[in-house]
Structure formats: C-alpha cells, structure tokens
Scaffold this motif. Structure first.
Motif, PDB file in Angstrom:
ATOM      1  N   ARG A  43      -9.873   0.069  -5.050  1.00 31.16           N
ATOM      2  CA  ARG A  43      -9.447   0.665  -3.773  1.00 31.16           C
ATOM      3  C   ARG A  43      -8.896  -0.431  -2.875  1.00 31.16           C
ATOM      4  N   VAL A  44      -7.852  -0.091  -2.155  1.00 31.82           N
ATOM      5  CA  VAL A  44      -7.235  -1.021  -1.211  1.00 31.82           C
ATOM      6  C   VAL A  44      -7.096  -0.313   0.130  1.00 31.82           C
ATOM      7  N   ALA A  45      -7.507  -0.974   1.190  1.00 33.25           N
ATOM      8  CA  ALA A  45      -7.347  -0.396   2.520  1.00 33.25           C
ATOM      9  C   ALA A  45      -5.868  -0.360   2.877  1.00 33.25           C
ATOM     10  N   GLY A  46      -5.361   0.797   3.198  1.00 33.37           N
ATOM     11  CA  GLY A  46      -3.959   0.944   3.567  1.00 33.37           C
ATOM     12  C   GLY A  46      -3.822   1.412   5.001  1.00 33.37           C
ATOM     13  N   PRO A  47      -2.635   1.301   5.608  1.00 32.10           N
ATOM     14  CA  PRO A  47      -2.444   1.717   6.999  1.00 32.10           C
ATOM     15  C   PRO A  47      -2.692   3.205   7.226  1.00 32.10           C
ATOM     16  N   ALA A  48      -2.506   4.012   6.161  1.00 30.55           N
ATOM     17  CA  ALA A  48      -2.720   5.452   6.297  1.00 30.55           C
ATOM     18  C   ALA A  48      -3.961   5.900   5.541  1.00 30.55           C
ATOM     19  N   ALA A  78       0.818  -1.213   0.000  1.00 35.13           N
ATOM     20  CA  ALA A  78       0.000   0.000   0.000  1.00 35.13           C
ATOM     21  C   ALA A  78       0.850   1.260   0.000  1.00 35.13           C
ATOM     22  N   GLY A  79       2.060   1.173   0.592  1.00 35.85           N
ATOM     23  CA  GLY A  79       2.921   2.345   0.646  1.00 35.85           C
ATOM     24  C   GLY A  79       3.449   2.777  -0.706  1.00 35.85           C
ATOM     25  N   ALA A  80       3.366   1.895  -1.693  1.00 35.90           N
ATOM     26  CA  ALA A  80       3.868   2.226  -3.024  1.00 35.90           C
ATOM     27  C   ALA A  80       2.768   2.707  -3.962  1.00 35.90           C
ATOM     28  N   LEU A  81       1.546   2.877  -3.441  1.00 36.92           N
ATOM     29  CA  LEU A  81       0.409   3.232  -4.273  1.00 36.92           C
ATOM     30  C   LEU A  81      -0.108   4.631  -3.935  1.00 36.92           C
ATOM     31  N   PRO A  82      -0.752   5.312  -4.895  1.00 34.12           N
ATOM     32  CA  PRO A  82      -1.298   6.652  -4.630  1.00 34.12           C
ATOM     33  C   PRO A  82      -2.518   6.590  -3.724  1.00 34.12           C
ATOM     34  N   ALA A  83      -2.677   7.637  -2.915  1.00 29.69           N
ATOM     35  CA  ALA A  83      -3.825   7.709  -2.019  1.00 29.69           C
ATOM     36  C   ALA A  83      -5.106   7.876  -2.821  1.00 29.69           C
ATOM     37  N   ALA A  84      -6.184   7.278  -2.327  1.00 25.55           N
ATOM     38  CA  ALA A  84      -7.479   7.403  -2.983  1.00 25.55           C
ATOM     39  C   ALA A  84      -8.041   8.801  -2.752  1.00 25.55           C
ATOM     40  N   GLY A  85      -8.695   9.330  -3.772  1.00 26.11           N
ATOM     41  CA  GLY A  85      -9.333  10.627  -3.661  1.00 26.11           C
ATOM     42  C   GLY A  85     -10.839  10.497  -3.640  1.00 26.11           C
ATOM     43  N   PRO A  86     -11.545  11.629  -3.533  1.00 28.68           N
ATOM     44  CA  PRO A  86     -13.022  11.603  -3.490  1.00 28.68           C
ATOM     45  C   PRO A  86     -13.642  10.912  -4.698  1.00 28.68           C
ATOM     46  N   ASP A  87     -13.000  11.036  -5.867  1.00 28.19           N
ATOM     47  CA  ASP A  87     -13.572  10.442  -7.072  1.00 28.19           C
ATOM     48  C   ASP A  87     -13.418   8.920  -7.112  1.00 28.19           C
ATOM     49  N   LEU A 107      -5.115   0.842  -6.619  1.00 23.37           N
ATOM     50  CA  LEU A 107      -4.268  -0.088  -7.360  1.00 23.37           C
ATOM     51  C   LEU A 107      -4.764  -0.170  -8.794  1.00 23.37           C
ATOM     52  N   GLY A 108      -3.845   0.012  -9.743  1.00 23.67           N
ATOM     53  CA  GLY A 108      -4.172  -0.115 -11.158  1.00 23.67           C
ATOM     54  C   GLY A 108      -3.335  -1.190 -11.815  1.00 23.67           C
ATOM     55  N   LEU A 109      -3.641  -1.477 -13.083  1.00 23.64           N
ATOM     56  CA  LEU A 109      -2.914  -2.533 -13.787  1.00 23.64           C
ATOM     57  C   LEU A 109      -1.421  -2.242 -13.875  1.00 23.64           C
ATOM     58  N   ALA A 110      -1.056  -0.993 -14.102  1.00 16.04           N
ATOM     59  CA  ALA A 110       0.363  -0.642 -14.182  1.00 16.04           C
ATOM     60  C   ALA A 110       1.060  -0.876 -12.850  1.00 16.04           C
ATOM     61  N   ASP A 111       0.325  -0.653 -11.753  1.00 11.23           N
ATOM     62  CA  ASP A 111       0.913  -0.866 -10.424  1.00 11.23           C
ATOM     63  C   ASP A 111       1.183  -2.345 -10.175  1.00 11.23           C
ATOM     64  N   VAL A 112       0.316  -3.231 -10.651  1.00  9.22           N
ATOM     65  CA  VAL A 112       0.521  -4.665 -10.507  1.00  9.22           C
ATOM     66  C   VAL A 112       1.830  -5.059 -11.179  1.00  9.22           C
ATOM     67  N   HIS A 113       2.042  -4.574 -12.394  1.00  7.39           N
ATOM     68  CA  HIS A 113       3.262  -4.879 -13.119  1.00  7.39           C
ATOM     69  C   HIS A 113       4.483  -4.378 -12.356  1.00  7.39           C
ATOM     70  N   ALA A 170     -14.281   6.906  -4.616  1.00  6.65           N
ATOM     71  CA  ALA A 170     -15.138   6.289  -3.598  1.00  6.65           C
ATOM     72  C   ALA A 170     -15.963   5.129  -4.143  1.00  6.65           C
ATOM     73  N   GLY A 171     -16.296   5.182  -5.412  1.00  6.08           N
ATOM     74  CA  GLY A 171     -17.150   4.128  -5.972  1.00  6.08           C
ATOM     75  C   GLY A 171     -16.403   2.956  -6.564  1.00  6.08           C
ATOM     76  N   LEU A 172     -15.070   2.933  -6.454  1.00  3.66           N
ATOM     77  CA  LEU A 172     -14.310   1.836  -7.032  1.00  3.66           C
ATOM     78  C   LEU A 172     -14.533   0.529  -6.268  1.00  3.66           C
ATOM     79  N   PRO A 173     -14.428  -0.615  -6.941  1.00  2.00           N
ATOM     80  CA  PRO A 173     -14.463  -1.901  -6.219  1.00  2.00           C
ATOM     81  C   PRO A 173     -13.329  -1.948  -5.193  1.00  2.00           C
ATOM     82  N   GLU A 174     -13.536  -2.710  -4.122  1.00  2.00           N
ATOM     83  CA  GLU A 174     -12.559  -2.731  -3.034  1.00  2.00           C
ATOM     84  C   GLU A 174     -12.015  -4.139  -2.793  1.00  2.00           C
TER      85      GLU A 174
END
Length: 327
Positions: free
Chosen positions: A304-309, A266-275, A314-320, A277-281
């Motif tokens: 969306r992924v629950a992170g410590p902060a 989770a530390g390597a991923l961007p924080a979720a924003g207001p837009d 998470l997107g496809l590019a992040d998986v790679h 909110a409707g993403l699958p989790e």
C-alpha cells in the motif's frame, strides 16, 4: 548525442556554443561542445578521466581560456568580459575546500565580499548569514582556523565562501570527494536543499555517478576528447542511454540506480480496496527502490502507498511500468 528540448532564452544562464579547448601540443581536451544550463538547475558533468569535465568547468570562469567557440554567462560573452569582474560573480568550490590555512573561518568566507568593496557591517552580517545557511554556528566556528575543523566542516566553509556574494552561478569541482562517505551523503542532501532554497544555477564536476544522479537536474556525459555523448535528465540517461558509450558508463545495474531517483506515481496505480488493508505500507515520498525492499518482503507481492486521493496499491508489474516511462 542527445540533448533536452531547447529552453526559452530568458531561462538560459550558461550557454556553450561550439566551445573547443586545444592545447599547443595538439591535444584536444574539449571538442566543439554545445551545452545550455537553465536558471536554477544543477548541471552535472560526468565521464572518465580525460573527458574534459574540469576543463569545461574552468572555461566558464576563464581559469582556462577556450580556443574557439562562444561561451555566455547571463547572455554575456565571457571571452570578452573583464576576467576579474567575471570571477567575482561566479562562486567556485573545489575538493578539500581550498581554504586559506592561516585565516579564520570568518576571514575566509569574507574573501569575495572584501574584493567587492563591501563595508564591514554588511560583510559581517553576510558572514553570519551564510555560515548559518551551511549549518555552522558563526559564534562557535567563526574564529576557528581550517585545521580546527573536520573535513566536512571545511567543505561547508568552502560552500559558504562561494555563496557569500550571492553569485548567480556556482561552479563545483568534485566538492564532496575528499570527505568520508557518511559526511558526503549528509553534505549532498544539505547542499541540494540549500540550492533549491536559493535557486542558484550550478555546474558540478564529479566522477561519482550516484552523486550525479542524486543532485543533477541534468547530466552531461562526456567521453575522452571532450565529446558530449548525452545531455538529459538523470532518469533518461539511466533508462535510455543514447549511445553504447553511455550505456557502458552508467553500467549494467543502471536500473537499480534509476529506482533510487524515481518516485512513486500514485496517480498511475489502482486504488486500494478493503482486502488490501493488511498489506505492508510505504510512505508517499518513497522511491521505487525503497518500495521494492518492502515489496519483495510482501507475501502478496503488493504494498500500500499513501496517495493524494487515498491509498493505492503498488505491485511488481507496476514497478516495471513506472521505470519504463521515466519523467
């Protein structure tokens, strides 16, 4: 051949230095093997038939005598140790449990305790304890015979027997190979949790790469003749095979297997924003493979992924990117 960074001497429980096994007919089963197993690790030996996996395992407790080299357990050269005393402090689990058929579960589990001269009260207390550890009620199962148990229950008894005298080292030869797939998955998960709780150092032989990846802290890939091709973490073996042999052995679908053992950073991923909110989790403890199932069903190609902060995305590019940098 690659190997992990050298551990501190105090962390080494098992060490093989140039260990070779050659039979009288000239057949070399294990060739000048160097291998170090750290305290509390599960080391899994994998490779095709004839690669020396089981021979290596059996040399550790001298069921097979090495031809040359030095083999140490807790700093002691086992080739100079009393073989009976050595085996009594090393637990041993084999396929199909290997229980004595005319002995009850209690008597089977008590085998090593009695050989060590424990009194009855201490032995009975330990039987109850280890049966509980492997998920068998001693009142319900203690007086049964092996034929009255399922295959999975027999294997649990085999593990309990091996752990009864609290050995620092546990050797396991295809321990879950004789049970059905559903029971095998459950036993693997329960054993892994138990090993983490006890901190026992384990060397395991398996022909099942998925099992090796699921349970092993480090995997030793051997080829015919007992040559070590790679010794490393499951993630590195899958993501960066050291030789063409290892790449062929782990298979073309190795990245799928790697995703099953790679957590979401989770530390390597961007924080979720207001837009977002409707993403699958997906849960924070999900693997990349579990997240990928949800990700592929997401119209936005993100989850969306629950992170410590707080939640991250998470997107496809992040998986790679996460797969390209295994831990």
């Amino acid at each position: 051949m690659t190997a992990p960074d050298a551990p501190a001497p105090d962390d080494v429980v098992i060490a093989l230095h140039g260990v070779t096994k050659q039979y009288p007919d000239g057949t070399v089963a294990v060739h000048s093997l160097d291998l170090v197993v750290r305290r509390g690790e599960i080391c899994v030996l994998v490779g095709p038939s004839g690669c020396g996996k089981t021979t290596t395992l059996r040399m550790i407790n001298r069921l097979v005598e090495p031809t040359s080299g030095r083999l140490e357990v807790q700093g002691e050269d086992v080739t100079r140790a009393d073989v009976t005393a050595l085996r009594r402090r090393i637990g041993y689990v084999i396929q199909a449990a290997g229980l004595f058929p005319h002995w009850t579960v209690r008597r089977n589990v008590a085998t090593t305790c009695r050989l060590l001269g424990w009194d009855r009260a201490r032995t009975e207390a330990r039987i109850d304890e280890v049966l509980g550890l492997v998920g068998l009620d001693p009142e319900q199962y203690g007086d049964r015979y092996p034929h009255q148990l399922s295959g999975g229950q027999q294997q649990r008894v085999g593990v309990a027997r091996a752990l009864a005298a609290d050995p620092p080292v546990l050797l396991m030869d295809e321990p879950f190979g004789a049970v059905d797939p559903i029971a095998r998955d459950r036993l693997q998960a329960e054993f892994h949790a138990l090993q983490r709780r006890l901190g026992t150092t384990v060397v395991m032989v398996t022909h099942d790469l998925d099992e090796a990846v699921r349970l092993g802290d480090r995997i030793a890939v051997l080829r015919q003749g007992g040559f070590l091709e790679q010794y490393d973490t499951p993630a590195r073996v899958l993501a960066a095979p050291a030789t063409p042999f290892v790449a062929d052995f782990v298979g073309a679908d190795r990245l799928i297997t790697l995703m099953a053992v790679t957590g979401i950073d989770a530390g390597a991923l961007p924080a979720a924003g207001p837009d977002d909110a409707g993403l699958p989790e997906v849960g924070s403890g999900a693997t990349l493979r579990e997240a990928m199932v949800v990700l592929l069903g997401s119209p936005e190609g993100r989850v969306r992924v629950a992170g410590p902060a707080g939640p991250v995305v998470l997107g496809l590019a992040d998986v790679h990117r996460l797969l390209a940098q295994p831990g």
